[in-house]
Design a protein around this motif. Structure first.
Motif, PDB file in Angstrom:
ATOM      1  N   GLU A  38      40.961  54.417 123.670  1.00 27.61           N
ATOM      2  CA  GLU A  38      39.783  54.680 122.850  1.00 27.61           C
ATOM      3  C   GLU A  38      39.426  53.471 121.980  1.00 27.61           C
ATOM      4  N   VAL A  39      40.459  52.768 121.500  1.00 28.60           N
ATOM      5  CA  VAL A  39      40.218  51.539 120.735  1.00 28.60           C
ATOM      6  C   VAL A  39      39.561  50.498 121.629  1.00 28.60           C
ATOM      7  N   GLY A  40      40.091  50.370 122.849  1.00 25.61           N
ATOM      8  CA  GLY A  40      39.544  49.399 123.780  1.00 25.61           C
ATOM      9  C   GLY A  40      38.107  49.700 124.158  1.00 25.61           C
ATOM     10  N   LEU A  41      37.795  50.957 124.418  1.00 27.25           N
ATOM     11  CA  LEU A  41      36.433  51.319 124.795  1.00 27.25           C
ATOM     12  C   LEU A  41      35.453  51.071 123.651  1.00 27.25           C
ATOM     13  N   LEU A  49      35.026  57.551 121.085  1.00 27.08           N
ATOM     14  CA  LEU A  49      35.689  58.758 121.575  1.00 27.08           C
ATOM     15  C   LEU A  49      36.820  59.115 120.631  1.00 27.08           C
ATOM     16  N   ASP A  50      37.030  60.421 120.449  1.00 31.83           N
ATOM     17  CA  ASP A  50      38.179  60.869 119.664  1.00 31.83           C
ATOM     18  C   ASP A  50      39.461  60.468 120.383  1.00 31.83           C
ATOM     19  N   GLU A 227      43.359  59.991 132.115  1.00 33.99           N
ATOM     20  CA  GLU A 227      42.167  60.453 132.828  1.00 33.99           C
ATOM     21  C   GLU A 227      40.893  59.733 132.382  1.00 33.99           C
ATOM     22  N   ARG A 228      40.978  58.948 131.314  1.00 33.65           N
ATOM     23  CA  ARG A 228      39.808  58.227 130.830  1.00 33.65           C
ATOM     24  C   ARG A 228      39.714  56.797 131.359  1.00 33.65           C
TER      25      ARG A 228
END
Length: 269
Positions: A38-41, A49-50, A227-228
């Motif tokens: 999520e940090v990377g995205l 994203l949470d 899964e993300r």
């Protein structure tokens, strides 16, 4: 799934994980955890994203308990960002590694996202280099063994010694299949790829030496644990594999869904 060479690598039904019973321990294997994704995205794409850090940690620890594993083996890309972990990503890794190693030892097969992780947590986990190795006694000194489970991430050419293994497990590809229904709808699901390895295509030209005369190993390409993290649609024209030895090293192989459904030849699903 179809019977595998001994020692068998058996998927955990419904999960992107498998167990391998070695001579002296049971290993739980997963690939591509991508902790901190999520940090990377957020930095890479501006996507907010949470965090699912707690869920990832609890799933891993739950699988260790469920499978009665003696060791967790991560087939590369434990972390997401290709740099030394910091901030929220490092915090997730600290908590995840602590939670796992409070239960069982942990081995990381170094992937293309893991150089900083391997260095930062060298005192907490065992590390196998990018070329891979064979689990069992051999993973202590990186020597070969007569038989066993070979492990690598898959982003680089493997150590030719992996051809001594009965079965070789890898990550990196995040294989997925695109499935269509009768009315034109479609969905994408994570998948396993399994089939007989072509040894000549598995190692870099000129590096193999004499190829083994015995039956070649089975190659098992793991779905991504996260899964993300997206993946390679293996049954869609125009999709390129990431590993330098694929698809040539897997000339014939089957795809399986996480629930164990056999889809047949991965290229014709």
């Amino acid at each position: 799934m179809a019977p595998a060479a001994s020692p068998a690598v058996e998927p955990v039904v419904g999960e992107p994980a498998a167990v391998a019973d070695l001579e002296d321990e049971r290993a739980l294997l997963v690939a591509d955890v991508h902790a901190g994704i999520e940090v990377g995205l957020r930095y890479e794409r501006g996507v907010e994203l949470d965090s699912r850090a707690d869920e990832r940690r609890e799933r891993l620890c739950g699988l260790i308990t469920e499978t009665d594993a003696d060791r967790l083996v991560v087939l590369g890309d434990l972390a997401h960002r290709i740099a030394a972990p910091e901030g929220d990503e490092r915090e997730e890794l600290v908590e995840l590694i602590r939670a796992v190693t409070d239960r069982v030892p942990m081995t990381l097969v170094e992937g293309n996202h893991d150089a900083g992780v391997a260095e930062a947590f060298a005192g907490d986990i065992d590390v196998i280099g990018p070329g891979g190795g064979i689990l069992g006694d051999s993973d202590r000194d990186n020597s070969t063994a007569d038989a066993g489970v070979g492990v690598l991430h898959g982003h680089t050419w493997p150590d030719p010694s992996l051809l001594d293994a009965d079965v070789i497990c890898m990550g990196h590809e995040h294989p997925q299949v695109r499935l269509e229904d009768a009315v034109g709808g479609s969905r994408v699901e994570r998948a396993w790829l399994r089939g007989e390895l072509d040894p000549a295509a598995f190692v870099e030209s000129g590096e193999a030496g004499p190829l083994p005369e015995a039956d070649p190993p089975e190659l098992v390409v793991f779905p991504a644990f996260n899964e993300r993290s997206g993946g390679t649609w293996v049954n869609v024209d125009g999709q390129s594999f990431l590993a330098p030895f694929l698809p040539d090293a897997l000339p014939a192989g089957d795809a399986y869904l996480l629930d164990g459904t056999r889809l047949g030849d991965y290229r014709r699903v």
